[in-house]
Design a protein around this motif. Structure first.
Motif, PDB file in Angstrom:
ATOM      1  N   ASP A 552       4.858 -13.744   1.203  1.00  0.00           N
ATOM      2  CA  ASP A 552       5.453 -12.581   1.863  1.00  0.00           C
ATOM      3  C   ASP A 552       4.564 -12.019   2.969  1.00  0.00           C
ATOM      4  N   LYS A 553       3.250 -12.074   2.770  1.00  0.00           N
ATOM      5  CA  LYS A 553       2.353 -11.456   3.753  1.00  0.00           C
ATOM      6  C   LYS A 553       0.998 -12.159   3.707  1.00  0.00           C
ATOM      7  N   ILE A 554       0.421 -12.395   4.883  1.00  0.00           N
ATOM      8  CA  ILE A 554      -0.915 -12.983   4.997  1.00  0.00           C
ATOM      9  C   ILE A 554      -1.803 -11.968   5.708  1.00  0.00           C
ATOM     10  N   ILE A 555      -2.795 -11.475   5.007  1.00  0.00           N
ATOM     11  CA  ILE A 555      -3.729 -10.517   5.621  1.00  0.00           C
ATOM     12  C   ILE A 555      -4.678 -11.299   6.533  1.00  0.00           C
ATOM     13  N   PRO A 556      -4.681 -11.002   7.835  1.00  0.00           N
ATOM     14  CA  PRO A 556      -5.383 -11.862   8.805  1.00  0.00           C
ATOM     15  C   PRO A 556      -6.898 -11.687   8.867  1.00  0.00           C
ATOM     16  N   VAL A 557      -7.472 -10.827   8.035  1.00  0.00           N
ATOM     17  CA  VAL A 557      -8.912 -10.588   8.081  1.00  0.00           C
ATOM     18  C   VAL A 557      -9.543 -11.197   6.828  1.00  0.00           C
ATOM     19  N   ALA A 558     -10.607 -11.986   7.023  1.00  0.00           N
ATOM     20  CA  ALA A 558     -11.260 -12.659   5.899  1.00  0.00           C
ATOM     21  C   ALA A 558     -12.112 -11.683   5.101  1.00  0.00           C
ATOM     22  N   GLU A 559     -12.228 -11.978   3.807  1.00  0.00           N
ATOM     23  CA  GLU A 559     -13.125 -11.248   2.925  1.00  0.00           C
ATOM     24  C   GLU A 559     -14.196 -12.208   2.423  1.00  0.00           C
ATOM     25  N   VAL A 560     -15.306 -11.662   2.010  1.00  0.00           N
ATOM     26  CA  VAL A 560     -16.423 -12.486   1.533  1.00  0.00           C
ATOM     27  C   VAL A 560     -16.427 -12.461   0.008  1.00  0.00           C
ATOM     28  N   ASP A 561     -16.345 -13.648  -0.572  1.00  0.00           N
ATOM     29  CA  ASP A 561     -16.423 -13.802  -2.020  1.00  0.00           C
ATOM     30  C   ASP A 561     -17.755 -14.453  -2.378  1.00  0.00           C
ATOM     31  N   SER A 562     -18.425 -13.928  -3.399  1.00  0.00           N
ATOM     32  CA  SER A 562     -19.766 -14.424  -3.744  1.00  0.00           C
ATOM     33  C   SER A 562     -19.748 -15.888  -4.176  1.00  0.00           C
ATOM     34  N   LYS A 563     -18.625 -16.353  -4.702  1.00  0.00           N
ATOM     35  CA  LYS A 563     -18.540 -17.735  -5.176  1.00  0.00           C
ATOM     36  C   LYS A 563     -17.826 -18.652  -4.188  1.00  0.00           C
ATOM     37  N   ALA A 564     -16.686 -18.191  -3.655  1.00  0.00           N
ATOM     38  CA  ALA A 564     -15.855 -19.058  -2.816  1.00  0.00           C
ATOM     39  C   ALA A 564     -16.165 -18.945  -1.333  1.00  0.00           C
ATOM     40  N   GLY A 565     -17.021 -18.007  -0.950  1.00  0.00           N
ATOM     41  CA  GLY A 565     -17.314 -17.832   0.474  1.00  0.00           C
ATOM     42  C   GLY A 565     -16.234 -17.000   1.138  1.00  0.00           C
ATOM     43  N   ASN A 566     -15.874 -17.327   2.365  1.00  0.00           N
ATOM     44  CA  ASN A 566     -14.848 -16.592   3.095  1.00  0.00           C
ATOM     45  C   ASN A 566     -13.473 -16.934   2.525  1.00  0.00           C
ATOM     46  N   ILE A 567     -12.710 -15.876   2.205  1.00  0.00           N
ATOM     47  CA  ILE A 567     -11.359 -16.067   1.680  1.00  0.00           C
ATOM     48  C   ILE A 567     -10.392 -15.171   2.431  1.00  0.00           C
ATOM     49  N   PHE A 568      -9.109 -15.547   2.362  1.00  0.00           N
ATOM     50  CA  PHE A 568      -8.045 -14.715   2.914  1.00  0.00           C
ATOM     51  C   PHE A 568      -7.131 -14.317   1.767  1.00  0.00           C
ATOM     52  N   VAL A 569      -6.691 -13.053   1.790  1.00  0.00           N
ATOM     53  CA  VAL A 569      -5.799 -12.542   0.751  1.00  0.00           C
ATOM     54  C   VAL A 569      -4.366 -12.717   1.207  1.00  0.00           C
ATOM     55  N   ILE A 570      -3.559 -13.295   0.341  1.00  0.00           N
ATOM     56  CA  ILE A 570      -2.146 -13.543   0.621  1.00  0.00           C
ATOM     57  C   ILE A 570      -1.324 -12.865  -0.467  1.00  0.00           C
ATOM     58  N   LYS A 571      -0.276 -12.167  -0.061  1.00  0.00           N
ATOM     59  CA  LYS A 571       0.616 -11.527  -1.009  1.00  0.00           C
ATOM     60  C   LYS A 571       1.928 -12.294  -1.065  1.00  0.00           C
ATOM     61  N   ALA A 572       2.418 -12.456  -2.289  1.00  0.00           N
ATOM     62  CA  ALA A 572       3.662 -13.190  -2.489  1.00  0.00           C
ATOM     63  C   ALA A 572       4.547 -12.415  -3.449  1.00  0.00           C
ATOM     64  N   LYS A 573       5.849 -12.548  -3.271  1.00  0.00           N
ATOM     65  CA  LYS A 573       6.799 -11.879  -4.169  1.00  0.00           C
ATOM     66  C   LYS A 573       7.506 -12.919  -5.029  1.00  0.00           C
ATOM     67  N   PHE A 574       7.847 -12.481  -6.235  1.00  0.00           N
ATOM     68  CA  PHE A 574       8.484 -13.383  -7.184  1.00  0.00           C
ATOM     69  C   PHE A 574       9.974 -13.490  -6.889  1.00  0.00           C
ATOM     70  N   GLN A 575      10.532 -14.638  -7.241  1.00  0.00           N
ATOM     71  CA  GLN A 575      11.964 -14.861  -7.042  1.00  0.00           C
ATOM     72  C   GLN A 575      12.749 -14.593  -8.323  1.00  0.00           C
ATOM     73  N   GLU A 576      12.144 -13.874  -9.236  1.00  0.00           N
ATOM     74  CA  GLU A 576      12.805 -13.507 -10.485  1.00  0.00           C
ATOM     75  C   GLU A 576      12.263 -12.157 -10.931  1.00  0.00           C
ATOM     76  N   GLU A 577      12.973 -11.555 -11.880  1.00  0.00           N
ATOM     77  CA  GLU A 577      12.561 -10.244 -12.371  1.00  0.00           C
ATOM     78  C   GLU A 577      11.271 -10.360 -13.181  1.00  0.00           C
ATOM     79  N   PRO A 578      10.392  -9.342 -13.088  1.00  0.00           N
ATOM     80  CA  PRO A 578       9.156  -9.376 -13.887  1.00  0.00           C
ATOM     81  C   PRO A 578       9.462  -9.437 -15.380  1.00  0.00           C
ATOM     82  N   LYS A 579       8.637 -10.143 -16.111  1.00  0.00           N
ATOM     83  CA  LYS A 579       8.786 -10.263 -17.553  1.00  0.00           C
ATOM     84  C   LYS A 579       8.147  -9.055 -18.243  1.00  0.00           C
ATOM     85  N   GLU A 580       8.646  -8.774 -19.431  1.00  0.00           N
ATOM     86  CA  GLU A 580       8.138  -7.613 -20.148  1.00  0.00           C
ATOM     87  C   GLU A 580       6.664  -7.762 -20.525  1.00  0.00           C
TER      88      GLU A 580
END
Length: 617
Positions: A552-580
């Protein structure tokens, strides 16, 4: 131990050991030294199997001092392992992985010595060789078998030793030594036939070699050159082909009762007035590759001569074949290699290996041509937008905690109360001050003291404001849930009776609705992902269930992760209702589908990218 010793000197030393008359303490080091030189091994060790005690022992060793001193224990253990099988099979070998020896393919080789006279034990010799070529290694094994009888002859009485020496091994070694150092096939053939002619008193010795479907004369004793198109050579080649085609040893005029065709031999014998004519096929892997032809004008061959010639033909076969192949032109070598490959592919042998090769070839073709859906694997967490942070409205002490972390609450549920005793006392005190300042104000007005009246009214107003603040705190002394949700932070053990400052976090409440997926992807793959890409999620709590999502959305600014190095945060929406049972913060593995790619690219693109980065310029 790796010394440069010519073949003739080495063979003379081995031959002299058959007649050695010194003590065993002198014999064994000398014998092991020559074995090591023959096998081009850095050492040689003799192990003895004591039949009565049923245990192994080290009889003698050479070459284990100096640079190999630190590896003696490893060498002994390696030798004992291969010697066990050599006791049963006569010889045994194992490929080794050794860092302390400069061999391309180090191989441990052990061979059993012939049983000695009146001996209650068996002896096995252990060496380390470099198995570069299989043919050379096979030849080396044959050499060890030819010298395995030397200790036996040393331990025999002189008369028995002389009798046993008729086995002909010395003659075979000498014949082999004459050709083993030659580099050219033609010269080796000429030297071989001349030596055989002199050694066995033959009028002429010839050698023929397979050329396509025919046998061609290569060398004739006492002749440096000859015309190949003459009638005499044609008749000679007919004799060679008669033996070659039948793969049979032919000796005429001795009659053969096994149905062997000898017409060409008999014709050649009569025409040249020979006493005897012998043809010996030269075989490799039980297939003829050439023929040796011996012509006799005087005494016929005896049994000893025939035995030595048979042994010699077997011993020189691999040597002559290697010389023949190495002396060919480059295009001939390529053609031979291609022909052997075709024979191996379409031949009936080694069906399992061929089946595996075919399946492997089909697999390689498949991964090079066909495509799979390429999926990028990333870590994922569940997140929600509906989060409430309940904080302290004023400095207070917690009196009672009615909710726990993990509890489901509804809007308006009482979660916590503060201690209000002090606030009520302050409220009573403030009310008294309001009444007191009101009376002072009325008294000053009655006495027409306007200044005192103004002061009293101001103090009254000040106390009324303080009273309102106290009343506000009292109204906030009970904390209620702002909406339906789940408490994810706030423990009774930490809160009960604890002093809290204004603004301190008390509870964290989330509403498990409007859930979305938070993906953290390495910068190496962010260019492959775009909004709208589909994917699947497997949560650690239920890895057997898959949930579909869409980017759904790609945040265009990188973040620094201590283990993985530079990462980008991506948001996604589900195609079904959330489970209880979903909870914010749950983690899992997400696979994002980014389109079809060649299978081989999917398997190798990470490696290729690393290579490109490493070797770029």
């Amino acid at each position: 131990m790796a010394e440069n010793v010519d073949a003739k000197t080495l063979l003379d030393d081995l031959k002299s050991l058959r007649y050695f008359t010194g003590e065993s303490d002198e014999f064994w080091p000398e014998y092991l030294k020559n074995v090591a030189l023959l096998c081009k091994s850095p050492f040689a060790v003799s192990f003895v199997w004591k039949t009565q005690e049923k245990e192994w022992g080290v009889l003698n060793a050479v070459g284990l001092d100096g640079e190999l001193k630190d590896f003696q224990s490893e060498i002994i253990q390696m030798g004992l392992a291969v010697s066990q099988r050599a006791m049963q099979n006569g010889f045994a070998y194992d490929r080794q992985r050794l860092k302390w020896i400069k061999f391309s393919q180090p191989t441990s080789l052990a061979f059993k010595l012939d049983e000695m006279r009146d001996s209650t034990s068996d002896i096995v010799i252990f060496v380390l060789v470099d198995r570069i070529k299989t043919t050379d290694f096979n030849e080396l094994v044959i050499r060890t078998q030819l010298i395995a009888d030397i200790p036996k002859t040393y331990t025999m009485p002189l008369q028995e030793m002389n009798a046993e020496s008729s086995d002909g091994f010395d003659d075979v070694l000498e014949i082999t030594s004459n050709v083993i150092n030659e580099k050219k096939f033609i010269l080796a053939c000429m030297k071989l036939v001349s030596d055989l002619a002199v050694r066995f008193s033959c009028s002429r010795v010839s050698i023929g070699w397979q050329k396509k479907e025919y046998v061609e004369t290569i060398a004739i004793s006492h002749l440096e050159s000859f015309e190949k198109n003459t009638d005499a050579i044609t008749e000679l080649e007919n004799v060679l082909e008669e033996s070659f085609d039948q793969d049979e040893e032919i000796l005429v005029p001795v009659m053969n009762d096994n149905g062997t065709i000898v017409n060409s031999h008999l014709s050649y014998l009569r025409k040249n007035g020979l006493t005897e004519l012998l043809s010996l096929p030269i075989r490799v892997d039980e297939k003829p590759i050439g023929v040796l032809l011996f012509e006799k004008l005087d005494e016929p061959f005896n049994d000893y001569d025939l035995m030595v010639l048979r042994l010699a033909s077997n011993q020189i076969s691999y040597i002559m074949q290697n010389l023949y192949f190495s002396d060919q032109w480059f295009y001939q070598k390529m053609a031979r290699s291609f022909k052997k490959s075709l024979e191996w592919i379409f031949g009936p042998e080694k069906t399992l290996i061929k089946l595996i090769s075919v399946l492997l070839s089909l697999f390689l073709i498949y991964i090079c041509i066909y495509k799979w859906e390429h999926k990028i694997e990333v870590g994922a967490d569940l997140a929600t937008k509906n989060i409430a942070f309940v904080s302290a409205p004023y400095d207070a002490v917690v009196h009672e905690v009615l909710a726990y972390s993990g509890d489901k609450v509804k809007k308006g549920d009482l979660l916590l109360t503060f201690d209000t005793e002090e606030l009520y006392l302050k409220e009573t005190e403030a009310r008294s001050d309001v009444i007191r300042y009101d009376r002072e104000s009325q008294k000053a007005r009655a006495s027409r003291k306007l200044a005192d009246m103004g002061i009293a009214k101001a103090r009254k107003l000040q106390v009324e404001t303080k009273l309102k603040r106290i009343q506000y705190y009292l109204s906030q002394s009970k904390v209620y849930s702002p909406f339906d949700g789940i408490i994810v932070e706030g423990n009774k053990e930490d809160l009960l009776g604890a002093p809290i400052s204004k603004g301190d976090l008390i509870f964290k409440i989330v509403r498990p609705t409007d859930m979305f997926l938070k993906l953290k992807i390495n910068e190496k793959y962010v260019d492959e992902i775009k909004i709208g890409d589909m994917g699947k999620l497997a949560l650690l709590s239920r890895p057997n269930v898959r949930f579909s999502f869409i980017i759904d959305k790609i945040i265009p600014v990188a973040e620094v992760d201590s283990k993985a190095g530079n990462i980008f945060v991506i948001k996604a929406k589900f195609q079904e209702e959330p489970k209880e049972w979903w909870r914010p913060g749950m983690s899992g593995i997400a696979k994002i589908e980014v389109g079809e790619k060649p299978i081989i690219w999917i398997f190798t693109h990470k490696l290729m990218d690393s290579i490109r980065l490493y070797f770029w310029w």
